[in-house]
Design a protein around this motif. Structure first.
Motif, PDB file in Angstrom:
ATOM      1  N   TRP A  67       8.837   3.043  -8.457  1.00 29.47           N
ATOM      2  CA  TRP A  67       7.800   2.226  -8.917  1.00 29.47           C
ATOM      3  C   TRP A  67       7.831   0.684  -8.152  1.00 29.47           C
ATOM      4  O   TRP A  67       6.729   0.094  -7.732  1.00 29.47           O
ATOM      5  N   SER A  68       9.127   0.300  -7.958  1.00 28.80           N
ATOM      6  CA  SER A  68       9.231  -0.888  -7.049  1.00 28.80           C
ATOM      7  C   SER A  68       8.527  -0.943  -5.975  1.00 28.80           C
ATOM      8  O   SER A  68       7.984  -2.087  -5.406  1.00 28.80           O
ATOM      9  N   VAL A  69       8.773   0.234  -5.153  1.00 28.15           N
ATOM     10  CA  VAL A  69       8.318   0.430  -3.674  1.00 28.15           C
ATOM     11  C   VAL A  69       6.610   0.545  -3.786  1.00 28.15           C
ATOM     12  O   VAL A  69       5.887   0.005  -3.084  1.00 28.15           O
ATOM     13  N   LYS A  70       6.149   1.313  -4.941  1.00 30.21           N
ATOM     14  CA  LYS A  70       4.692   1.150  -5.217  1.00 30.21           C
ATOM     15  C   LYS A  70       3.989  -0.145  -5.275  1.00 30.21           C
ATOM     16  O   LYS A  70       3.032  -0.351  -4.844  1.00 30.21           O
ATOM     17  N   LEU A  71       4.684  -0.967  -6.296  1.00 29.61           N
ATOM     18  CA  LEU A  71       4.323  -2.365  -6.324  1.00 29.61           C
ATOM     19  C   LEU A  71       4.404  -3.168  -4.976  1.00 29.61           C
ATOM     20  O   LEU A  71       3.302  -3.845  -4.757  1.00 29.61           O
ATOM     21  N   LEU A  72       5.382  -3.000  -4.351  1.00 26.76           N
ATOM     22  CA  LEU A  72       5.348  -3.693  -3.081  1.00 26.76           C
ATOM     23  C   LEU A  72       4.234  -3.062  -2.076  1.00 26.76           C
ATOM     24  O   LEU A  72       3.656  -4.315  -1.169  1.00 26.76           O
ATOM     25  N   LEU A  73       4.099  -1.993  -2.074  1.00 22.33           N
ATOM     26  CA  LEU A  73       2.906  -1.763  -1.317  1.00 22.33           C
ATOM     27  C   LEU A  73       1.659  -2.257  -1.556  1.00 22.33           C
ATOM     28  O   LEU A  73       0.780  -2.551  -0.886  1.00 22.33           O
ATOM     29  N   GLN A  74       1.437  -2.037  -2.974  1.00 31.39           N
ATOM     30  CA  GLN A  74       0.192  -2.713  -3.473  1.00 31.39           C
ATOM     31  C   GLN A  74      -0.139  -4.189  -3.143  1.00 31.39           C
ATOM     32  O   GLN A  74      -1.079  -4.627  -3.052  1.00 31.39           O
ATOM     33  N   ARG A  75       1.019  -5.085  -3.247  1.00 36.92           N
ATOM     34  CA  ARG A  75       1.093  -6.295  -2.846  1.00 36.92           C
ATOM     35  C   ARG A  75       0.755  -6.785  -1.463  1.00 36.92           C
ATOM     36  O   ARG A  75      -0.004  -7.582  -1.323  1.00 36.92           O
ATOM     37  N   HIS A  76       1.230  -5.790  -0.695  1.00 39.34           N
ATOM     38  CA  HIS A  76       0.953  -6.067   0.730  1.00 39.34           C
ATOM     39  C   HIS A  76      -0.082  -5.192   1.284  1.00 39.34           C
ATOM     40  O   HIS A  76      -0.297  -5.490   2.736  1.00 39.34           O
ATOM     41  N   ALA A  77      -0.645  -4.597   0.733  1.00 37.42           N
ATOM     42  CA  ALA A  77      -1.709  -3.793   1.371  1.00 37.42           C
ATOM     43  C   ALA A  77      -2.915  -4.639   1.682  1.00 37.42           C
ATOM     44  O   ALA A  77      -3.537  -4.346   2.829  1.00 37.42           O
ATOM     45  N   LYS A  78      -3.269  -5.925   1.075  1.00 34.32           N
ATOM     46  CA  LYS A  78      -4.152  -6.823   1.831  1.00 34.32           C
ATOM     47  C   LYS A  78      -3.509  -8.003   2.345  1.00 34.32           C
ATOM     48  O   LYS A  78      -3.924  -9.068   2.455  1.00 34.32           O
ATOM     49  N   ASN A  79      -2.342  -7.846   3.039  1.00 34.87           N
ATOM     50  CA  ASN A  79      -1.673  -9.114   3.677  1.00 34.87           C
ATOM     51  C   ASN A  79      -2.387  -9.561   4.720  1.00 34.87           C
ATOM     52  O   ASN A  79      -3.268  -8.978   5.294  1.00 34.87           O
ATOM     53  N   LYS A  80      -2.451 -10.802   4.920  1.00 31.62           N
ATOM     54  CA  LYS A  80      -3.308 -11.675   5.942  1.00 31.62           C
ATOM     55  C   LYS A  80      -2.795 -11.236   7.494  1.00 31.62           C
ATOM     56  O   LYS A  80      -3.876 -11.087   7.876  1.00 31.62           O
ATOM     57  N   ASN A  81      -1.617 -10.637   7.438  1.00 32.22           N
ATOM     58  CA  ASN A  81      -1.155 -10.518   8.862  1.00 32.22           C
ATOM     59  C   ASN A  81      -1.833  -8.859   8.850  1.00 32.22           C
ATOM     60  O   ASN A  81      -1.265  -8.046   8.439  1.00 32.22           O
ATOM     61  N   LYS A  82      -2.515  -8.949  10.068  1.00 30.78           N
ATOM     62  CA  LYS A  82      -3.124  -7.482  10.368  1.00 30.78           C
ATOM     63  C   LYS A  82      -2.074  -6.324  10.708  1.00 30.78           C
ATOM     64  O   LYS A  82      -2.309  -5.372  10.290  1.00 30.78           O
ATOM     65  N   VAL A  83      -0.945  -6.601  11.286  1.00 26.19           N
ATOM     66  CA  VAL A  83      -0.047  -5.870  11.736  1.00 26.19           C
ATOM     67  C   VAL A  83       0.629  -5.268  10.487  1.00 26.19           C
ATOM     68  O   VAL A  83       0.797  -4.033  10.375  1.00 26.19           O
ATOM     69  N   ILE A  84       0.943  -6.042   9.748  1.00 27.93           N
ATOM     70  CA  ILE A  84       1.496  -5.641   8.408  1.00 27.93           C
ATOM     71  C   ILE A  84       0.685  -4.846   7.357  1.00 27.93           C
ATOM     72  O   ILE A  84       1.197  -3.882   6.887  1.00 27.93           O
ATOM     73  N   ALA A  85      -0.546  -5.533   7.473  1.00 27.85           N
ATOM     74  CA  ALA A  85      -1.361  -4.774   6.507  1.00 27.85           C
ATOM     75  C   ALA A  85      -1.698  -3.144   7.103  1.00 27.85           C
ATOM     76  O   ALA A  85      -1.875  -2.151   6.111  1.00 27.85           O
ATOM     77  N   SER A  86      -1.874  -3.028   8.260  1.00 26.30           N
ATOM     78  CA  SER A  86      -2.088  -2.019   8.988  1.00 26.30           C
ATOM     79  C   SER A  86      -0.717  -0.716   8.681  1.00 26.30           C
ATOM     80  O   SER A  86      -0.797   0.258   8.299  1.00 26.30           O
ATOM     81  N   MET A  87       0.428  -1.432   8.967  1.00 25.24           N
ATOM     82  CA  MET A  87       1.660  -0.698   8.746  1.00 25.24           C
ATOM     83  C   MET A  87       1.775  -0.609   7.178  1.00 25.24           C
ATOM     84  O   MET A  87       2.087   0.936   6.920  1.00 25.24           O
ATOM     85  N   VAL A  88       1.463  -1.184   6.246  1.00 30.50           N
ATOM     86  CA  VAL A  88       1.535  -0.965   4.702  1.00 30.50           C
ATOM     87  C   VAL A  88       0.519   0.151   4.428  1.00 30.50           C
ATOM     88  O   VAL A  88       0.745   1.116   3.616  1.00 30.50           O
ATOM     89  N   SER A  89      -0.702   0.200   5.268  1.00 31.51           N
ATOM     90  CA  SER A  89      -1.857   1.209   4.665  1.00 31.51           C
ATOM     91  C   SER A  89      -1.168   2.581   5.170  1.00 31.51           C
ATOM     92  O   SER A  89      -1.292   3.493   4.221  1.00 31.51           O
ATOM     93  N   LYS A  90      -0.639   2.789   6.325  1.00 33.50           N
ATOM     94  CA  LYS A  90      -0.032   4.008   6.564  1.00 33.50           C
ATOM     95  C   LYS A  90       1.145   4.393   5.860  1.00 33.50           C
ATOM     96  O   LYS A  90       1.122   5.517   5.281  1.00 33.50           O
ATOM     97  N   MET A  91       2.012   3.175   5.304  1.00 38.83           N
ATOM     98  CA  MET A  91       3.160   3.770   4.576  1.00 38.83           C
ATOM     99  C   MET A  91       2.484   4.163   2.982  1.00 38.83           C
ATOM    100  O   MET A  91       3.016   4.986   2.662  1.00 38.83           O
TER     101      MET A  91
END
Length: 131
Positions: A67-91
């Motif tokens: 669940w903590s991983v799920k929340l982390l991914l939700q938090r970073h899904a719209k990260n301002k950094n496009k590289v991280i947002a793309s990585m999180v989307s795949k994750m």
């Protein structure tokens, strides 16, 4: 690897100044990216340690770690950094596939745990719908 490299930022910079053939010095933006990725991956590292523990029972903690991983991914899904947002989307795509396959198996130990019971699962699911 990121943890072991970060204390040597100044050493990399100094090496780049002293050795003209050293072409692979990380830029300040590279170091910022490394920091951001490190903080993101720390949750995965901690969850992996708990879930893969072999010297103590962990099944009652699976749900909480995942669940903590799920929340982390939700938090970073719209990260301002496009590289991280793309990585999180795949994750998140991989996570969602795993979540669908293992949801029930992860919930049963929590439901049987006298500290949490079914109400805890219902609370978590409802809280995540409101985010």
């Amino acid at each position: 690897m990121i943890d072991s490299a970060l204390p040597y930022i100044e050493a990399f910079d100094e090496l780049a100044k002293q050795d003209q053939q050293f072409k692979y010095a990380p830029s300040p933006n590279d170091w910022k990216m490394a920091e951001a990725i490190r903080s993101l991956l720390k949750i995965f590292f901690e969850a992996t340690n708990v879930v893969s523990g072999s010297s103590y029972p962990t099944t009652n903690r699976y749900f909480h770690e995942i669940w903590s991983v799920k929340l982390l991914l939700q938090r970073h899904a719209k990260n301002k950094n496009k590289v991280i947002a793309s990585m999180v989307s795949k994750m998140q795509q991989k996570f969602d596939k795993y979540w669908k396959e293992s949801y029930l198996a992860n919930c049963i130990p929590v439901i049987l745990d006298p500290r949490y019971k079914l109400e805890f699962i219902v609370f978590r699911i409802q809280a995540s719908l409101w985010r």
